[in-house]
Scaffold this motif. Structure first.
Motif, PDB file in Angstrom:
ATOM      1  N   ARG A 251     -40.466  25.019 -23.637  1.00 54.42           N
ATOM      2  CA  ARG A 251     -41.492  24.234 -22.938  1.00 54.42           C
ATOM      3  C   ARG A 251     -40.884  23.502 -21.749  1.00 54.42           C
ATOM      4  O   ARG A 251     -41.494  23.406 -20.677  1.00 54.42           O
ATOM      5  CB  ARG A 251     -42.141  23.227 -23.892  1.00 54.42           C
ATOM      6  N   THR A 252     -39.654  23.002 -21.943  1.00 57.05           N
ATOM      7  CA  THR A 252     -38.970  22.304 -20.852  1.00 57.05           C
ATOM      8  C   THR A 252     -38.667  23.249 -19.695  1.00 57.05           C
ATOM      9  O   THR A 252     -38.903  22.922 -18.527  1.00 57.05           O
ATOM     10  CB  THR A 252     -37.673  21.670 -21.366  1.00 57.05           C
ATOM     11  N   VAL A 253     -38.156  24.432 -20.014  1.00 56.11           N
ATOM     12  CA  VAL A 253     -37.859  25.413 -18.962  1.00 56.11           C
ATOM     13  C   VAL A 253     -39.128  25.786 -18.216  1.00 56.11           C
ATOM     14  O   VAL A 253     -39.146  25.895 -16.979  1.00 56.11           O
ATOM     15  CB  VAL A 253     -37.200  26.669 -19.570  1.00 56.11           C
ATOM     16  N   ARG A 254     -40.217  25.959 -18.925  1.00 51.49           N
ATOM     17  CA  ARG A 254     -41.491  26.326 -18.299  1.00 51.49           C
ATOM     18  C   ARG A 254     -41.936  25.274 -17.283  1.00 51.49           C
ATOM     19  O   ARG A 254     -42.400  25.609 -16.191  1.00 51.49           O
ATOM     20  CB  ARG A 254     -42.556  26.513 -19.383  1.00 51.49           C
ATOM     21  N   LYS A 255     -41.766  24.020 -17.629  1.00 49.83           N
ATOM     22  CA  LYS A 255     -42.126  22.961 -16.677  1.00 49.83           C
ATOM     23  C   LYS A 255     -41.171  22.931 -15.492  1.00 49.83           C
ATOM     24  O   LYS A 255     -41.589  22.785 -14.338  1.00 49.83           O
ATOM     25  CB  LYS A 255     -42.107  21.583 -17.367  1.00 49.83           C
ATOM     26  N   MET A 256     -39.880  23.062 -15.768  1.00 48.99           N
ATOM     27  CA  MET A 256     -38.891  22.938 -14.701  1.00 48.99           C
ATOM     28  C   MET A 256     -39.001  24.066 -13.674  1.00 48.99           C
ATOM     29  O   MET A 256     -38.569  23.904 -12.527  1.00 48.99           O
ATOM     30  CB  MET A 256     -37.490  22.912 -15.289  1.00 48.99           C
ATOM     31  N   LEU A 257     -39.571  25.192 -14.050  1.00 47.67           N
ATOM     32  CA  LEU A 257     -39.780  26.265 -13.092  1.00 47.67           C
ATOM     33  C   LEU A 257     -40.687  25.836 -11.942  1.00 47.67           C
ATOM     34  O   LEU A 257     -40.658  26.425 -10.866  1.00 47.67           O
ATOM     35  CB  LEU A 257     -40.385  27.492 -13.801  1.00 47.67           C
ATOM     36  N   TRP A 258     -41.478  24.801 -12.190  1.00 52.03           N
ATOM     37  CA  TRP A 258     -42.399  24.301 -11.171  1.00 52.03           C
ATOM     38  C   TRP A 258     -41.787  23.206 -10.306  1.00 52.03           C
ATOM     39  O   TRP A 258     -42.383  22.807  -9.308  1.00 52.03           O
ATOM     40  CB  TRP A 258     -43.660  23.745 -11.846  1.00 52.03           C
ATOM     41  N   ARG A 259     -40.639  22.709 -10.682  1.00 52.18           N
ATOM     42  CA  ARG A 259     -40.125  21.515 -10.005  1.00 52.18           C
ATOM     43  C   ARG A 259     -38.901  21.844  -9.163  1.00 52.18           C
ATOM     44  O   ARG A 259     -37.886  22.316  -9.669  1.00 52.18           O
ATOM     45  CB  ARG A 259     -39.780  20.433 -11.023  1.00 52.18           C
ATOM     46  N   ASN A 260     -39.004  21.576  -7.900  1.00 54.81           N
ATOM     47  CA  ASN A 260     -37.900  21.760  -6.973  1.00 54.81           C
ATOM     48  C   ASN A 260     -37.616  20.417  -6.316  1.00 54.81           C
ATOM     49  O   ASN A 260     -38.341  19.983  -5.434  1.00 54.81           O
ATOM     50  CB  ASN A 260     -38.256  22.816  -5.925  1.00 54.81           C
ATOM     51  N   GLU A 261     -36.549  19.759  -6.743  1.00 50.35           N
ATOM     52  CA  GLU A 261     -36.240  18.431  -6.220  1.00 50.35           C
ATOM     53  C   GLU A 261     -35.379  18.479  -4.967  1.00 50.35           C
ATOM     54  O   GLU A 261     -35.562  17.677  -4.051  1.00 50.35           O
ATOM     55  CB  GLU A 261     -35.529  17.591  -7.289  1.00 50.35           C
ATOM     56  N   ARG A 262     -34.420  19.400  -4.905  1.00 51.52           N
ATOM     57  CA  ARG A 262     -33.385  19.269  -3.870  1.00 51.52           C
ATOM     58  C   ARG A 262     -33.065  20.537  -3.093  1.00 51.52           C
ATOM     59  O   ARG A 262     -32.177  20.519  -2.240  1.00 51.52           O
ATOM     60  CB  ARG A 262     -32.101  18.728  -4.514  1.00 51.52           C
ATOM     61  N   THR A 263     -33.761  21.634  -3.349  1.00 51.24           N
ATOM     62  CA  THR A 263     -33.505  22.848  -2.589  1.00 51.24           C
ATOM     63  C   THR A 263     -34.550  22.974  -1.487  1.00 51.24           C
ATOM     64  O   THR A 263     -35.738  23.153  -1.765  1.00 51.24           O
ATOM     65  CB  THR A 263     -33.551  24.093  -3.498  1.00 51.24           C
ATOM     66  N   LEU A 264     -34.107  22.868  -0.237  1.00 48.94           N
ATOM     67  CA  LEU A 264     -35.021  22.845   0.899  1.00 48.94           C
ATOM     68  C   LEU A 264     -34.752  24.032   1.818  1.00 48.94           C
ATOM     69  O   LEU A 264     -33.628  24.522   1.919  1.00 48.94           O
ATOM     70  CB  LEU A 264     -34.857  21.538   1.679  1.00 48.94           C
TER      71      LEU A 264
ATOM     72  N   SER B 162     -39.957   8.338   6.401  1.00 53.17           N
ATOM     73  CA  SER B 162     -39.166   8.981   5.338  1.00 53.17           C
ATOM     74  C   SER B 162     -39.576  10.444   5.214  1.00 53.17           C
ATOM     75  O   SER B 162     -39.887  10.934   4.129  1.00 53.17           O
ATOM     76  CB  SER B 162     -39.367   8.254   4.009  1.00 53.17           C
ATOM     77  N   ASP B 163     -39.563  11.140   6.339  1.00 52.97           N
ATOM     78  CA  ASP B 163     -40.122  12.485   6.392  1.00 52.97           C
ATOM     79  C   ASP B 163     -39.353  13.510   5.578  1.00 52.97           C
ATOM     80  O   ASP B 163     -39.892  14.570   5.255  1.00 52.97           O
ATOM     81  CB  ASP B 163     -40.186  12.968   7.845  1.00 52.97           C
ATOM     82  N   PHE B 164     -38.108  13.249   5.257  1.00 56.18           N
ATOM     83  CA  PHE B 164     -37.295  14.238   4.566  1.00 56.18           C
ATOM     84  C   PHE B 164     -37.041  13.860   3.107  1.00 56.18           C
ATOM     85  O   PHE B 164     -36.083  14.348   2.491  1.00 56.18           O
ATOM     86  CB  PHE B 164     -35.975  14.452   5.310  1.00 56.18           C
ATOM     87  N   CYS B 165     -37.866  13.004   2.558  1.00 53.43           N
ATOM     88  CA  CYS B 165     -37.809  12.723   1.119  1.00 53.43           C
ATOM     89  C   CYS B 165     -38.703  13.717   0.386  1.00 53.43           C
ATOM     90  O   CYS B 165     -39.704  14.193   0.924  1.00 53.43           O
ATOM     91  CB  CYS B 165     -38.249  11.294   0.832  1.00 53.43           C
ATOM     92  N   ASN B 166     -38.365  14.027  -0.854  1.00 50.04           N
ATOM     93  CA  ASN B 166     -39.122  15.022  -1.608  1.00 50.04           C
ATOM     94  C   ASN B 166     -39.328  14.556  -3.042  1.00 50.04           C
ATOM     95  O   ASN B 166     -38.469  13.901  -3.625  1.00 50.04           O
ATOM     96  CB  ASN B 166     -38.373  16.362  -1.598  1.00 50.04           C
ATOM     97  N   VAL B 167     -40.469  14.936  -3.601  1.00 49.84           N
ATOM     98  CA  VAL B 167     -40.885  14.459  -4.921  1.00 49.84           C
ATOM     99  C   VAL B 167     -40.759  12.939  -4.936  1.00 49.84           C
ATOM    100  O   VAL B 167     -40.160  12.352  -5.833  1.00 49.84           O
ATOM    101  CB  VAL B 167     -40.056  15.088  -6.057  1.00 49.84           C
ATOM    102  N   SER B 168     -41.336  12.320  -3.940  1.00 51.43           N
ATOM    103  CA  SER B 168     -41.169  10.882  -3.731  1.00 51.43           C
ATOM    104  C   SER B 168     -42.507  10.225  -3.440  1.00 51.43           C
ATOM    105  O   SER B 168     -43.401  10.836  -2.842  1.00 51.43           O
ATOM    106  CB  SER B 168     -40.217  10.620  -2.557  1.00 51.43           C
ATOM    107  N   ASP B 169     -42.624   8.991  -3.854  1.00 52.21           N
ATOM    108  CA  ASP B 169     -43.814   8.202  -3.565  1.00 52.21           C
ATOM    109  C   ASP B 169     -43.391   6.806  -3.110  1.00 52.21           C
ATOM    110  O   ASP B 169     -42.478   6.207  -3.677  1.00 52.21           O
ATOM    111  CB  ASP B 169     -44.699   8.098  -4.816  1.00 52.21           C
ATOM    112  N   ARG B 170     -44.021   6.333  -2.049  1.00 49.79           N
ATOM    113  CA  ARG B 170     -43.795   4.975  -1.529  1.00 49.79           C
ATOM    114  C   ARG B 170     -42.352   4.778  -1.056  1.00 49.79           C
ATOM    115  O   ARG B 170     -41.678   3.821  -1.442  1.00 49.79           O
ATOM    116  CB  ARG B 170     -44.174   3.933  -2.570  1.00 49.79           C
TER     117      ARG B 170
END
Length: 401
Positions: free
Chosen positions: A41-54, A130-138
């Protein structure tokens, strides 16, 4: 009373246990028990999340064919808008709405919507300079920070919240004027340290609490003016620090090497758990009655949680990136900020009763939607009345089978 059961994972075929309290939670939020084990289940979710590869690609917005930085590779045949254009009122997310097709599976229809719907180049909301922040709020005046919440003047950091004027942090909260720390919380002028909380004006600490003016120390509590765990007077300490010359990069490299040796010989607690009751996991603070959870501050009655901050109650299989008041949620990540009853969502903030949706904000009663703001009673981005929605949704769920 529910009984624990052993099931076989449909993905990896390994046996896994669903505890009696898990069944109680699934009944509480009206979802069936999982068919995948926790790891799958964890792997399935993480497939959707890209934090640092741009990646570099072109913006697909009308008349905006400039180069942009995106989490989506240019070879992916997706429509991607620059984040500023995506947040603007120059396009209408509802025009992509469609009727439910009873001859196709739900997930095939959702993917068809995803494949034509304009996606945000970077997952970045309420950003100021903060145009180059990702998965970020505020974020404000920040650069290349990811998985962050309410930060200001922070760079090159990941999984942080409420930090200010800092660089190169990994997992932490409420730090100011800090540099190169890993899993450190509530600190000021703390440098090159790990697993330390409430520390001030210190360098190279490991597993220290409420310490100030310390250097190269491990496993200390409520101490001041220590160097390599040896007590000094204030005057002696200040003289020694001047002799060390922390302005020398060569000296910093030398002490980094020495600190690694000290770190290896230090006493390592089985888990970094503080101010918590009846919990299992690691890097937990201010939590209770929660299990198999990691890198989070303030969860209760929850299980299988990763990275988040603040008032998470009755949430399962969620993260990274949850919190700041959320409850009764299941299988979500990068969601919360005043949300309740989210199911299988990604990047859904300030919303209620939303399922299988992506990049939706301040909405309620959505199913299978993408990119909606301030909407309610929508399915596949099509607007319905409350009566139509309540009549159609159970039929779709049965059709999903």
């Amino acid at each position: 009373m529910f009984k624990s059961q052993i099931k076989q994972c449909q993905n990896c075929k390994a046996d896994f246990i669903i505890e009696s309290e898990d069944f109680a939670f699934y009944e509480k939020i009206s979802v069936p028990s999982p068919t995948f084990c926790y790891e799958c289940r964890t792997v399935r979710k993480m497939l959707w999340r890209n934090e640092r590869t741009l990646y570099k690609r072109k913006c697909d917005a009308p008349r905006h064919n400039e180069d942009i930085v995106s989490i989506y590779h240019k070879e992916r045949k997706l429509t991607v808008y620059d984040q500023k254009y995506w947040w603007s009122d120059e396009w209408d997310s509802m025009k992509y709405g469609r009727d439910y097709d009873w001859d196709k599976p739900f997930f095939e229809q959702w993917r068809e919507l995803r494949d034509i719907f304009p996606l945000m180049s970077l997952s970045n909301s309420n950003a100021v300079n903060s145009d180059f922040c990702n998965v970020s709020d505020r974020s404000k005046d920040s650069y290349l920070a990811s998985a962050s919440y309410e930060i200001e003047n922070v760079m090159y950091s990941n999984r942080i919240a409420f930090d200010k004027d800092s660089m190169d942090l990994y997992i932490g909260k409420k730090s100011e004027l800090c540099y190169e720390n890993i899993i450190c919380w509530d600190s000021y002028k703390l440098f090159y340290s790990r697993n330390s909380n409430n520390c001030l004006n210190s360098y190279f600490l490991f597993d220290c609490r409420n310490c100030q003016n310390c250097f190269g120390c491990v496993n200390l509590r409520n101490k001041s003016y220590n160097i390599f765990n040896k007590q000094y007077t204030k005057e002696e300490y200040e003289k020694k620090i001047k002799e060390i010359d922390l302005g020398s990069f060569k000296n910093i490299l030398k002490f980094k090497s020495e600190f690694e040796k000290i770190y290896e010989k230090a006493i390592h607690k089985y888990a970094n758990i503080n101010k918590s009751v009846n919990v299992t996991g690691d890097n937990l603070i201010n939590s209770k009655n929660s299990f198999y959870s990691y890198d989070i501050d303030g969860i209760e009655n929850s299980k299988f949680i990763q990275w988040g901050v603040g008032k998470v109650n009755d949430v399962y299989d969620s993260g990274p990136g949850i919190g700041d008041v959320m409850e009764l949620c299941y299988e979500v990540f990068d969601s919360g900020i005043g949300s309740s009853r989210l199911y299988f969502t990604s990047v859904v903030y300030g919303s209620y009763n939303v399922a299988y949706s992506f990049n939706c904000y301040n909405s309620s009663n959505l199913f299978g939607c993408i990119g909606l703001r301030n909407k309610q009673y929508c399915i596949l981005n099509k607007q319905y009345t409350e009566e139509e929605y309540e009549k159609l949704l159970p039929k779709i769920i049965r059709h999903m089978g």
